[in-house]
Motif scaffolding. Structure first.
Motif: not given
Length: 367
Positions: A34-45
């Motif tokens: 699973l990739l965890f990535k900070p984007e657009n003011g939040g974290i997407n998985m």
């Protein structure tokens, strides 16, 4: 560095959906992560097997850091399922992911090059429409069991989607039976495609667990995107042509019987005690207002059952695989089920008395 806190109940649900899209057997270990990535003011998985992509917004509140990381999906899912406390702290730093909840603490090795995670195109192009979550869930449930499990049969190893004349139709077949479910939707476009059985099962998991009442669907000739709140599933379209299912739909019937669903299923269940020990075949004999079910095993014996019916048309005797009958009849919601026969060699149609926007087709077997 990336540090954030999640609530176990919400995180576990999203992990379960995302983990379904992880490749079970793959040469590239990044696809097991699973990739965890900070984007657009939040974290997407993110997760993918290159056929299905899942994007889930992780509810974290505030977080620290801007690094991304990739960690084994099944490992993290199992940890989150088994910790006791509702609050979980995830702290990624220096190639290690530290997971802490209550008195439990884990230090996990992460994938060395998270930037190699396959990019996911989330552009919403093509045909767009909305459908009630419960309706799509019901449609999938009514057809998916008929799809072929043979991966070599690419055109049948999935579910056919047809958007035409303001209707969405889902169709599945394994060559011996067929299921069709349709629903009127607010759309003028026409489009058709196949989604693989694996992707459909992952979509079924998303839809069954979705709390949002309405799904947003975007589709073109290459991919389909289904958005349920902060979880999006993107599926690649199978580049095959689905057989013309309309050719196997019976146009006229010589015999039609109507009966109570539960009475038939109970009789069939007892008949299958013998049939599964014999030739896996059940004979249906319709005379006047009686349906007789029977099966013979040369080693174990024979069985016969009778069910009261309403019959229109001619008396008839015909043989079927009992499992196909059992699975189809169970999907009929109403108490009364209708069998429609052309003759003893042609496909038989199963539906409710009022049709209800779905039907099943089953081929007979030779006597």
């Amino acid at each position: 560095m990336l540090k954030f806190i999640v609530k176990r109940s919400d995180f576990a649900k999203k992990l379960s959906i995302a983990a379904q899209a992880v490749g079970a057997k793959t040469i590239d270990p990044i696809l097991q992560c699973l990739l965890f990535k900070p984007e657009n003011g939040g974290i997407n998985m993110y997760s993918t097997d290159m056929q299905t992509f899942v994007i889930a917004r992780v509810e974290t509140g505030e977080y620290e850091g801007n690094d991304m990381f990739a960690v084994d999906a099944k490992l993290l899912e199992e940890i989150v399922k088994n910790v006791d406390e509702e609050e979980i702290l995830l702290n990624y730093d220096g190639g290690k992911l530290r997971v802490k909840s209550g008195k439990s603490a884990f230090s996990l090795t992460t994938y060395a090059s998270p930037e190699k995670f396959p990019p996911i195109d989330i552009e919403e192009s093509g045909v767009n429409f909305e459908i009630e979550t419960s309706i799509l869930h019901e449609m999938i449930d009514r057809v998916i069991f008929c799809a072929s499990t043979e991966t070599a049969m690419r055109a049948l190893n999935g579910v056919y989607w047809e958007i035409k004349n303001g209707y969405l139709r889902l169709v599945a077949s394994d060559g011996y039976r067929l299921a069709l479910s349709e629903q009127k939707i607010d759309i003028n476009a026409e489009l058709d495609f196949i989604i693989s059985l694996k992707s459909m099962k992952e979509l079924e998991g998303l839809v069954s667990g979705a709390s949002e009442p309405v799904l947003k669907i975007s589709c073109d000739h290459k991919k389909v995107s289904v958005k349920a709140g902060d979880i999006t599933t993107i599926m690649r379209v199978v580049e095959e042509s689905f057989p013309d299912y309309k050719r196997v739909l019976p146009q006229a019937f010589k015999t039609r019987i109507t009966f109570n669903k539960n009475e038939f299923l109970e009789a069939l269940k007892r008949t299958m005690i013998i049939s599964k020990r014999g030739n896996d075949k059940v004979q249906l004999e319709m005379i006047d207002n009686i349906l007789k079910l029977s099966s013979i095993s040369s080693e174990y014996g024979e069985v016969s059952e009778e069910v009261l019916i309403e019959k229109e048309g001619e008396d008839m005797t015909i043989n079927f695989n009992p499992r196909f009958l059992n699975e189809a009849v169970k999907k009929v919601d109403e108490e009364e089920v209708v069998f429609n026969f052309v003759d003893d060699l042609s496909p038989m149609q199963i539906n409710s008395r009022d049709m209800g926007g779905y039907m099943f087709i089953v081929l007979p077997v030779r006597a």
